[in-house]
Design a protein around this motif. Structure first.
Motif: not given
Length: 187
Positions: A80-85, A90-91, A103-106, A113-128
């Motif tokens: 696993x990898x933790x990194x900052x913002x 995407x890359x 990956x644990x990257x906020x 905001x862009x992902x929320x605008x896209x709705x279900x297609x733009x779901x947020x990645x898991x963040x622990x």
């Protein structure tokens, strides 16, 4: 410990080849590193101070090499990898996904905001958030390196001399905290 100077070798200004770049405080150098859970540097890369952190990400990840106990090929990827913002792109996320690294990257605020605008297609990645607390391991590894005055101040003109200084400081860190059992990149 292996190093490289420039994320794009042969390109850039002469100052970039020596990993010297302008920033607010004058000439500076960035040290990009990957550290294990005990704050010991696994690999380092130096770049000019004004270069963005994400430009050296793949170079750092490609240089990972952790020997296995006994026989066998060395590990080339962490669990696993933790990194900052700064590494929230995407890359980078695609690179980690193809290599099978958690990956644990906020996300940055504008990306959320862009992902929320896209709705279900733009779901947020898991963040622990619990795993993200371990990100300070890299900051502590940098602080251990900077305990060596020559790393903290960089009076060296040539990048290869400065990288050698970083290697000597990293070896000192490893000698002060020897490995009792096989090396793990996660706690």
């Amino acid at each position: 410990m292996s190093n490289d100077t420039n994320p794009q070798p042969g390109k850039g200004k002469p100052g970039d080849r020596e990993a010297l770049g302008r920033s607010r405080g004058g000439l500076s150098t960035k040290i990009h590193l990957l550290a294990d859970s005990r704050c010991r540097p696994l690999t380092t890369v130096t770049t000019a101070g004004q270069r963005h952190d994400s430009l050296a990400f793949e170079l750092v990840m490609d240089k990972v090499c952790v020997l296995r106990p006994g026989r066998g090929r060395p590990r080339r990827r962490p669990d696993e990898l933790q990194a900052d913002k700064a590494y929230s792109s995407k890359s980078i996320r695609a690179h980690l996904r193809t290599r099978g690294i958690r990956a644990t990257i906020p996300l940055k605020a504008d990306q959320q905001a862009g992902r929320r605008r896209r709705g279900a297609r733009g779901r947020l990645p898991a963040f622990d958030p619990e795993a993200y607390r371990q990100r300070n391991v890299v900051e502590r590894a940098i602080n251990k390196l900077r305990n060596t005055r020559a790393v903290a101040t960089r009076y060296d003109k040539r990048d290869y001399v400065y990288r050698g200084t970083i290697d000597v400081a990293a070896i000192r860190i490893w000698l002060r905290d020897p490995v009792e059992t096989h090396l793990r990149d996660t706690p």
